[in-house]
Design a protein around this motif. Structure first.
Motif: not given
Length: 274
Positions: A16-17, A197-207, A245-248, A250-254
């Protein structure tokens, strides 16, 4: 039987992943295999430039001179710094505001006002006060990540069962113990939702923050490749951004599975162990 069923569930989770990404990559590979459009090069060309672009350094500089070290690592460190600051401030203010009806009534109009301002709009303003260096980028990331964490924390604290609060008072739990064992644990699922939600926003703002008069960073490199018409290298940067983004995630999920182990176990017991 249990071992076999557990293995089957693990394989199904892996499929699935990775299933959809593999299908998309295969489709991209074959659809662009004969492409002669300059701005849409074949995927094999992009993959061929990936290692040279990001992992190889000029002769004599070693790995420390590669773009992975000079651009990607600083970007991730800025993201983690801004995200961590937003997490600390957002949870702290969220607990305080959510626990006080009067404070919530006074602060709600202000929160709604600042939440309505898109964080990218603040980049030119912050550049005037902080310049184009690392502090500006960290503040931009922290500002954008703050609101989902703060608002979800407020709602999580507000939604706590009043019976649990009365029980804590009956057992004469101190304020610190109440916040630690009751408020933070009870609002934990909501806080994690805001943090995701903030993690996704942070990646966008990083760029985005690295596209404004920057001198390093992943976003800076992608823009430089685009301006110099190094299109395969530009696409390789986009792919690398997705991998980061995927690696971050996965770390967040762990981390989430560790922090909310009690809650996830409770949900599984409610669903009959599924």
């Amino acid at each position: 039987m249990r071992r076999g069923s557990g293995l089957a569930r693990a394989l199904r989770s892996v499929l699935l992943v990775v299933g959809l990404p593999v299908v998309l990559l295969v489709a991209w590979w074959f659809l662009t295999a004969r492409s002669t459009v300059y701005f849409n090069p074949p995927l094999r060309t992009i993959v061929g430039t990936f290692g040279e672009t990001w992992f190889e350094a000029p002769p004599g500089e070693g790995f420390g001179g590669s773009r992975l070290a000079t651009d990607v690592v600083p970007s991730v460190l800025r993201l983690l710094a801004g995200y961590s600051a937003a997490l600390v401030v957002g949870v702290g203010l969220g607990v305080a505001i959510g626990s006080s009806r009067a404070l919530r009534a006074y602060s709600e109009p202000v929160l709604e006002f600042f939440r309505a301002i898109p964080p990218p709009v603040l980049v030119p303003v912050l550049m005037l006060f902080l310049g184009i260096g690392t502090p500006m980028k960290i503040v931009v990331i922290a500002t954008g990540c703050l609101w989902p964490i703060l608002l979800n924390t407020v709602e999580g604290v507000r939604g706590l069962d009043p019976v649990l609060r009365d029980t804590a008072r009956a057992y004469r739990l101190g304020r610190v113990a109440t916040v630690r064992h009751l408020v933070l644990r009870g609002a934990g699922p909501q806080i994690v939702t805001g943090a995701r939600q903030a993690l996704s926003i942070g990646i966008i703002l990083m760029v985005i923050s690295e596209m404004f008069a920057a001198k390093d960073g992943l976003g800076f490199s992608i823009v430089q490749f685009q301006r110099s018409f190094a299109i395969p290298e530009m696409w390789s940067g986009v792919i690398l951004l997705g991998v980061v983004g995927v690696l971050l995630s996965l770390v967040f999920r762990a981390v989430t599975n560790t922090v909310l182990g009690w809650y996830l176990g409770y949900r599984r017991s409610q669903n009959g162990g599924a």
